[in-house]
Design an enzyme around this catalytic site. Structure first.
Site, PDB file in Angstrom:
ATOM      1  N   CYS A  38      27.240  58.802  43.163  1.00 44.32           N
ATOM      2  CA  CYS A  38      26.433  59.394  42.091  1.00 44.32           C
ATOM      3  C   CYS A  38      27.027  59.162  40.711  1.00 44.32           C
ATOM      4  O   CYS A  38      27.427  60.120  40.022  1.00 44.32           O
ATOM      5  CB  CYS A  38      26.226  60.871  42.368  1.00 44.32           C
ATOM      6  SG  CYS A  38      25.210  61.083  43.817  1.00 44.32           S
ATOM      7  N   TYR A  50      37.978  49.153  35.290  1.00 39.71           N
ATOM      8  CA  TYR A  50      38.331  48.168  34.266  1.00 39.71           C
ATOM      9  C   TYR A  50      37.519  46.883  34.337  1.00 39.71           C
ATOM     10  O   TYR A  50      38.053  45.799  34.147  1.00 39.71           O
ATOM     11  CB  TYR A  50      39.840  47.882  34.175  1.00 39.71           C
ATOM     12  CG  TYR A  50      40.676  47.968  35.431  1.00 39.71           C
ATOM     13  CD1 TYR A  50      41.673  48.931  35.526  1.00 39.71           C
ATOM     14  CD2 TYR A  50      40.495  47.081  36.474  1.00 39.71           C
ATOM     15  CE1 TYR A  50      42.465  49.004  36.653  1.00 39.71           C
ATOM     16  CE2 TYR A  50      41.294  47.157  37.607  1.00 39.71           C
ATOM     17  CZ  TYR A  50      42.282  48.117  37.682  1.00 39.71           C
ATOM     18  OH  TYR A  50      43.069  48.192  38.793  1.00 39.71           O
ATOM     19  N   PRO A  68      55.951  41.196  43.867  1.00 41.99           N
ATOM     20  CA  PRO A  68      54.506  40.974  43.863  1.00 41.99           C
ATOM     21  C   PRO A  68      53.761  41.970  44.751  1.00 41.99           C
ATOM     22  O   PRO A  68      54.271  42.383  45.799  1.00 41.99           O
ATOM     23  CB  PRO A  68      54.380  39.563  44.448  1.00 41.99           C
ATOM     24  CG  PRO A  68      55.577  39.417  45.321  1.00 41.99           C
ATOM     25  CD  PRO A  68      56.677  40.215  44.685  1.00 41.99           C
TER      26      PRO A  68
HETATM   27  C1  LIG Z   1      56.921  48.295  38.830  1.00 43.44           C
HETATM   28  C2  LIG Z   1      55.873  47.434  39.420  1.00 43.44           C
HETATM   29  N1  LIG Z   1      56.247  46.396  40.184  1.00 43.44           N
HETATM   30  C3  LIG Z   1      55.341  45.592  40.769  1.00 43.44           C
HETATM   31  C4  LIG Z   1      53.993  45.814  40.620  1.00 43.44           C
HETATM   32  C5  LIG Z   1      53.031  44.905  41.300  1.00 43.44           C
HETATM   33  O1  LIG Z   1      52.219  44.207  40.429  1.00 43.44           O
HETATM   34  P1  LIG Z   1      51.188  43.163  40.986  1.00 43.44           P
HETATM   35  O2  LIG Z   1      50.392  43.835  42.040  1.00 43.44           O
HETATM   36  O3  LIG Z   1      50.359  42.804  39.812  1.00 43.44           O
HETATM   37  O4  LIG Z   1      51.964  41.995  41.516  1.00 43.44           O
HETATM   38  C6  LIG Z   1      53.556  46.875  39.827  1.00 43.44           C
HETATM   39  C7  LIG Z   1      52.112  47.096  39.644  1.00 43.44           C
HETATM   40  O5  LIG Z   1      51.617  47.734  38.802  1.00 43.44           O
HETATM   41  C8  LIG Z   1      54.531  47.723  39.218  1.00 43.44           C
HETATM   42  O6  LIG Z   1      54.171  48.762  38.475  1.00 43.44           O
END
Ligand SMILES: Cc1ncc(COP(=O)(O)O)c(C=O)c1O
Length: 433
Positions: free
Chosen positions: A363, A336, A293
């Site tokens: 800007c 986004y 995470p």
């Molecule tokens: C390979 C990988 N692991 C973990 C993450 C972490 O994702 P998140 O911040 O949504 O938990 C990402 C984010 O893009 C990622 O590319």
């Protein structure tokens, strides 16, 4: 809804009407450190780390959590996640360098990236980085060549695209066949990559990884992803004798940016992933399970503090309230259409309200932080606090318009710690030979 609902756990509005985070009055923080200021609440970071680690270890002993440093990284934050027992996943030589300088053990680092540069691979190999998440054939060949040349063995997990689509913005969706990340299972490429890894000098294939995207609120695709990983791993074991000791079903859990967002219960998510993995594995086989995470650890801990500058009312159309930051410190709304909310932070939110757009000072007409929000009538000098600002905001910050990146403080028990100083014009000039 309580106005502090999605703020860090140690946020209160005190008797004088000031917001206080981690025991620190934000008016005092603004006076001492200036604005824009990113404030991280240490207790919230620690609570989020524990929200993962405790249920995970309770249900699956051979498990670990690596914090996805791309969400936001500085030495103080790294120290906190390390104390909480998390590893780290990185995507660049810069992140490796920062982690090592902050005292992070190289063995606890996983190195990701779809186009790791040769110099970055060499740096990671030299440092003894614990695992490499290999994105595809070219990445594998480059690592194998370097490892072989230097007499090292790189422990590798293969990043797969399992063909699972998560309901999130297309820019942060990564699990489908048409993605720049990973090697697809459905085309047979992933299986060929396994064969290649088994035959490559300097490479020890230890397992598999798949990350299907970010800001996901549904448990189901995340659990399906874990199942897909196990099924692929077992098939490769059977067909190629590829034993595996690591399964890494990525990160991606969603967080609440505005009160109306649902959020995703971390305990529920962890339980669903463990159940999915166990259901697919043969009894008695317990490879290491690594969750990654980023956003859900750090976003809810961060508050962006801005000062109101100019106001512009177009009668019958809109009122623009410009703050002293914007897309250079947080490009997510422009990139986004990410939504945020904000509250008045330096005085009681009393009196008549109006609906305004909170815009940045850069800007671009698209430099809009919040399209429409009802707030007490604002005036120059007011402080606005934006919650859930801790992930992919400063990490994506730029020097657009030669602006200076903001300072960061980590607050705890009434003590602010400067964890990143505000940039200066000398910093800008230092780039030019
Ligand atoms: C390979 C990988 N692991 C973990 C993450 C972490 O994702 P998140 O911040 O949504 O938990 C990402 C984010 O893009 C990622 O590319």
């Amino acid at each position: 809804m309580n106005e502090l609902d999605i703020f860090p756990i140690d946020t209160v509005r005190d008797a004088s009407g000031h917001l206080s985070v981690g025991g620190c009055d934000v008016v005092d923080l603004a006076a001492e450190f200036g604005t824009p200021l990113y404030i991280y609440d240490e207790a919230t970071i620690r609570a989020n780390c524990r929200a993962y680690l405790q249920p995970l270890r309770a249900q699956y002993a051979n498990a670990s959590i690596t914090y996805a440093g791309k969400a936001y990284l500085d030495p103080t934050i790294l120290g906190i996640v390390r104390e909480e027992g998390l590893g780290l996943d990185v995507v660049s030589g810069g992140e490796i360098t920062l982690a090592l300088a902050a005292g992070f053990q190289a063995a606890d680092i996983v190195f990701h990236g779809n186009n790791k540069l040769p110099a970055e691979l060499a740096l990671a190999l030299d440092a003894g980085v614990g695992r490499f998440a290999i994105d595809g054939e070219d990445d594998l060949r480059a690592l194998s060549g370097l490892a072989d040349e230097t007499g090292r063995t790189a422990r590798v997990i293969l990043r797969l695209t399992p063909g699972i689509s998560a309901h999130t913005h297309e820019y942060i969706r990564t699990g489908m066949l048409d993605s720049k990340f990973g090697t697809p299972i459905s085309t047979g490429d992933a299986e060929r990559l396994v064969r290649l890894a088994l035959d490559s000098p300097g490479i020890e294939l230890v397992g598999y990884h798949a990350h299907i995207g970010s800001q996901i609120f549904d448990v189901e695709p995340l659990a399906d992803n874990a199942t897909a990983l196990v099924e692929f791993a077992l098939a490769m074991q059977e067909r190629h004798g590829a034993d595996f000791s690591v399964l890494s079903p990525g990160g991606g859990s969603g967080v609440r940016y505005v009160g109306a967002d649902d959020g995703l219960d971390i305990g529920l998510l962890v339980g669903a992933i463990v159940d999915a993995v166990r259901a697919a594995l043969p009894p008695g086989h317990e490879p290491e399970l690594i969750l990654e995470p980023g956003r859900s650890i750090i976003a809810p801990a961060g508050v962006a503090l801005y000062e109101v500058g100019t106001l512009k009312t177009i009668p019958g159309v809109r009122t623009y309230v410009a703050v002293d930051g914007g897309m250079a410190d947080n490009i997510r709304p422009a990139l986004y259409q990410a939504e945020y909310t904000a509250i008045l932070a330096g005085r009681e939110p009393a009196g008549p309200t109006e609906t305004v757009s909170i815009v940045g000072r850069y800007c671009e007409s698209g430099d809009i932080l919040i399209q429409g929000i009802e707030l007490p009538e604002l005036r120059r000098g007011d402080l606005l606090a934006m919650p859930t600002a801790g992930a992919y905001s400063l990490a994506l910050a730029s020097n657009y318009n030669m602006s200076l990146r903001p300072a960061v403080v980590v607050v705890n028990d009434g003590q602010p710690r400067l964890s990143r100083r505000r940039e200066t014009y000398d910093d800008l000039l230092a780039h030019f030979p």
